[in-house]
Design an enzyme around this catalytic site. Structure first.
Site, PDB file in Angstrom:
ATOM      1  N   ARG A 161       0.794  -1.231   0.000  1.00 17.22           N
ATOM      2  CA  ARG A 161       0.000   0.000   0.000  1.00 17.22           C
ATOM      3  C   ARG A 161       0.824   1.278   0.000  1.00 17.22           C
ATOM      4  O   ARG A 161       0.265   2.366   0.034  1.00 17.22           O
ATOM      5  CB  ARG A 161      -1.027  -0.045   1.137  1.00 17.22           C
ATOM      6  CG  ARG A 161      -2.215  -0.956   0.765  1.00 17.22           C
ATOM      7  CD  ARG A 161      -3.281  -1.037   1.825  1.00 17.22           C
ATOM      8  NE  ARG A 161      -2.814  -1.713   3.012  1.00 17.22           N
ATOM      9  CZ  ARG A 161      -2.717  -3.037   3.146  1.00 17.22           C
ATOM     10  NH1 ARG A 161      -3.093  -3.841   2.178  1.00 17.22           N
ATOM     11  NH2 ARG A 161      -2.255  -3.566   4.260  1.00 17.22           N
ATOM     12  N   ASN A 305      -7.844  -9.293  13.650  1.00 18.82           N
ATOM     13  CA  ASN A 305      -8.710 -10.350  14.161  1.00 18.82           C
ATOM     14  C   ASN A 305      -7.937 -11.417  14.934  1.00 18.82           C
ATOM     15  O   ASN A 305      -6.719 -11.474  14.913  1.00 18.82           O
ATOM     16  CB  ASN A 305      -9.435 -11.023  12.993  1.00 18.82           C
ATOM     17  CG  ASN A 305      -8.483 -11.583  11.948  1.00 18.82           C
ATOM     18  OD1 ASN A 305      -8.018 -10.856  11.094  1.00 18.82           O
ATOM     19  ND2 ASN A 305      -8.179 -12.873  12.022  1.00 18.82           N
ATOM     20  N   ASP A 351     -13.567 -12.511  12.283  1.00 23.86           N
ATOM     21  CA  ASP A 351     -12.575 -11.786  11.484  1.00 23.86           C
ATOM     22  C   ASP A 351     -12.859 -10.292  11.452  1.00 23.86           C
ATOM     23  O   ASP A 351     -12.618  -9.619  10.459  1.00 23.86           O
ATOM     24  CB  ASP A 351     -12.494 -12.352  10.053  1.00 23.86           C
ATOM     25  CG  ASP A 351     -11.311 -11.800   9.276  1.00 23.86           C
ATOM     26  OD1 ASP A 351     -10.323 -11.382   9.914  1.00 23.86           O
ATOM     27  OD2 ASP A 351     -11.376 -11.772   8.033  1.00 23.86           O
TER      28      ASP A 351
HETATM   29 CA    CA Z   1      -8.266 -11.142   8.794  1.00 29.43          CA
END
Ligand code: CA
Length: 744
Positions: A161, A305, A351
């Site tokens: 990114r 998560n 998640d």
């Molecule tokens: Ca994840």
């Protein structure tokens, strides 16, 4: 039917977040603090004139709107530009200024940085490009040469990114866990640090951030099983300054890290002493949002998560909150010591990362409407949070999307859960799914409109407890049945139904009122990040392959231009020699495209990543889209009986789908296995799946984890999917066989 479609869709979704391909070579050496002195400093004079970004310049970034000096445009990461030469009156003259082709396929997610006329940007495989920001002319390219085998550690494509730029250096987090400092003038490596245990499935896809002579980086890998942390390094030497672990050491002993005190005081007791977290690390990776709050001199960490997702497997004896999963954690910028935290999803089960972009702003939420400095985040779980930046007190939490897992947030700031979503006494369709109501795609905030512009997703997921009596070997580490709801035969209309179920929007959210102002709906999820500008516009690219300008107050669509590829990155803007430019990356890839072939099939070919830059009066042209032209026909007669194919379905779901697409349907990022020549013979299949013939490309051998009967079953399933496509009229029978030969 709806239920069935939902399940189908969910499945696809499931995959989204998991690991791609196999495990990495287990004998790589850990080197957490080892400095590889690959420096090429000799001779290069300090690059005073290039990348001369300092703390003072960063702190006053919006006073120099012609630059885009850090990932989110400023320390507060609002992605709002004061530039206004591109406005409603001039938009009709906005055209292609230049296009730079990175010449590599796979996903592109970066936001370019522009400093003093030079653009620094990353593409797939963590490659860094320095370009003349006026012309796109290439100044240098740095390829860290990530191995194909390392690529197989990733959950979500070999994306990156972006970089950080500071004091003459360019910093990049590399997919295999390195953090490197490059000379901004030449691209040569000044220092290189291995920031992770490379024997584990850690990856880096996020942009580093810089502040006060430190560069900070996190990592990803919670789907495959790792323990999350961030590390700050000295920008000049590369020496480790501090590290903060986001979940306890499995033995609950100190790490000798900045997090020791708070883990002992708060977090250890929120985890039991047994379960998968004690061997697999517990998750909590900080893979995207790491934001420096210059007013409070603290760093805000967006924590991911749990690993595995299923808390009853992760931590079977405990019932604690599993701190600091799914939290925003504020730490002291100099020492890394804990300041405060807010946990969005206690004892995460779905998640629900809180890694999503974080931005800071002053909102009229103080006494009598006085400005109050707040942290804002729209994480996966579907609530929009406004938090006091100094104290960490929750100010508001309002649902910005439909959800089935919770009905609100109580007076203590805890979500009011729907019990069935956690108990999973029966399979439960959870919305938002693990792709999130919002993922990594950047959001922006305009102080002029007071609105936050969020790219939202709608995509449910069917959660199903694993059956201990019917286990399947899995590359995943999520603790659910990965084939829940997968039919061996996709029902008539099923694929069309799935394509119609997902969606998303560009949502203009009022963070003071806690409600939506306007929304533009999209037929598919995972549209691009946003940029707002002082001329009252919001720019966003969508999966339809166009860049669009909207009126920031009303959402009226006022301009659009086609792009090549299926963009997801955010646009940014800058000015050189008095001319304003607007750049965006476009290509084809990211986990979404890989796993959701069923949605995006035929949408786009495997385009290379490109920087596409617009300017007023631009007369440039876009390259023509790739002709895909893949011959769609089975390469083998049907194999095995229904039992073998059904076994293959489950193994495919557990091991293959996140790279090659749910139901073996590819969107073109990676080869569609249904039409692949490797399915044609047992020998060619085994050469790739069992012997690793394509491991250099990232297709590692599964021979050490799946036995021959199992890989045979996967082949039988893939070939069946090819013939089913023939039966549906979506592919041709092989020449000479006739359409009726052995289709089922
Ligand atoms: Ca994840």
């Amino acid at each position: 039917m709806i239920t069935k479609l939902l399940s189908l869709t969910s499945l696809c979704v499931a995959l989204v977040v998991s690991g791609c391909g196999g495990n990495s070579s287990p004998d790589t050496v850990e080197g957490e603090t080892t400095s590889s002195s690959s420096g090429v400093q000799g001779g290069a004079e300090p690059a005073k004139s290039l990348a001369a970004v300092s703390d003072a310049r960063l702190a006053a970034a919006l006073d120099e709107p012609q630059q885009w000096m850090t990932y989110g445009g400023s320390y507060d990461e609002t992605r709002h530009s004061p530039l206004s030469k591109i406005n409603r009156d001039t938009l009709q003259d906005l055209g292609i200024g230049w296009v730079y082709d990175m010449k590599k396929p796979r996903g592109v997610e970066a936001t370019p940085i522009v400093v003093d006329g030079v653009m620094y940007v990353t593409g797939s495989w963590s490659v860094v490009y320095a370009l003349d920001a006026r012309t796109g002319e290439e100044l240098w390219v740095y390829d860290p040469e990530v191995s194909g085998e390392d690529a197989a550690k990733g959950c979500c494509d070999v994306v990156n990114r972006g970089v950080a730029v500071y004091e003459g250096k360019v910093f990049v987090g590399i997919f295999d866990g390195r953090l490197e400092a490059l000379d901004a003038k030449t691209g040569e490596v000044v220092w290189s640090q291995v920031t992770v245990d490379q024997s584990k499935p850690y990856t880096i896809t996020g942009a580093p951030r810089v502040f006060k002579d430190k560069v900070i980086i996190g990592n990803g890998g919670a789907e495959l099983g790792v323990r999350g942390y961030v590390t700050a390094y000295d920008t000049a030497s590369g020496d480790l300054v501090w590290r903060f672990y986001t979940v306890p050491n499995p033995n609950k002993k100190p790490d000798g890290a900045a997090s020791d005190d708070i883990l002992a005081k708060l977090a250890n007791e929120t985890w039991g002493d047994t379960g998968a977290w004690t061997t697999d690390g517990g998750g909590g990776t900080v893979w995207d949002a790491i934001v420096y709050d210059s007013v409070n001199d603290q760093v805000l960490l967006g924590v991911g998560n749990g690993s595995p997702w299923n808390a009853s497997i992760r931590d079977p004896e405990g019932d604690g909150d599993n701190l600091f999963l799914s939290s925003i954690v504020a730490v002291d910028a100099d020492t890394g010591s804990y300041r405060w935290h807010y946990q969005t999803t206690p004892r995460d089960m779905w998640d629900y990362t809180a890694t999503q972009p974080i931005l800071l702003a002053d909102l009229p939420l103080g006494e009598a409407g006085a400005p109050r400095r707040v942290v804002m985040q729209a994480p996966k779980n579907g609530f929009f949070y406004v938090i006091d930046a100094k104290s960490g007190d929750l100010i508001s939490a309002d649902a910005f999307t439909d959800m089935t897992w919770a009905t609100g947030v109580d007076e203590n700031g805890r979500p009011i859960e729907v019990p069935e979503a956690r108990s999973l006494s029966e399979d439960f369709a959870v919305l938002p799914g693990p792709t999130g109501a919002h993922n990594w795609h950047p959001m922006s905030y305009s102080p002029d409109t007071g609105l936050v512009y969020i790219p939202t997703n709608i995509w449910p997921f069917l959660y199903s407890r694993p059956d201990p009596n019917d286990p399947v070997k899995s590359n995943w580490n999520v603790g659910y049945r990965e084939d829940a709801g997968w039919p061996l035969e996709i029902p008539a209309g099923g694929i069309e139904g799935m394509r119609g179920m997902g969606g998303g929007s560009l949502l203009a959210w009022d963070p003071v009122k806690g409600q939506a102002r306007w929304a533009v709906p999209f037929p598919v999820p995972f549209n691009g990040g946003t940029l707002s500008v002082a001329s009252g516009l919001v720019f966003q690219a969508n999966k339809g392959g166009e860049l669009v300008a909207y009126d920031a107050e009303t959402g009226e669509r006022v301009w659009s231009h086609g792009l090549v590829g299926g963009p997801g990155a955010a646009p940014m803007t800058y000015e050189v020699d008095g001319e304003q430019y607007l750049s965006i990356l476009s290509g084809w890839g990211s986990t979404i495209a890989m796993v959701y072939g069923v949605v995006f099939e035929d949408a786009v070919g495997p385009e290379t990543g490109r920087v596409i830059t617009f300017k007023l009066g631009g007369q440039g042209e876009l390259p023509k889209p790739l002709e895909t032209g893949i011959a769609r026909s089975p390469k083998s007669q049907p194999l095995g009986d229904e039992a073998l194919q059904a076994k293959g379905l489950r193994l495919f779901a557990a091991n293959c789908q996140w790279c090659h697409g749910a139901f073996a349907i590819s969107s073109g990022v990676l080869p569609d296995l249904r039409w692949s020549a490797i399915t044609s013979t047992e020998a060619s299949w085994d050469a790739v799946l069992r012997d690793g013939a394509l491991s250099a490309n990232g297709m590692v051998s599964f021979g050490d984890r799946l036995d021959k009967e199992e890989t045979d079953a996967i082949r039988a399933y893939v070939v069946k999917q090819a013939w089913d496509a023939v039966a549906r009229g979506e592919a041709d029978a092989p020449a000479g066989t006739g359409a009726d030969v052995g289709a089922h």
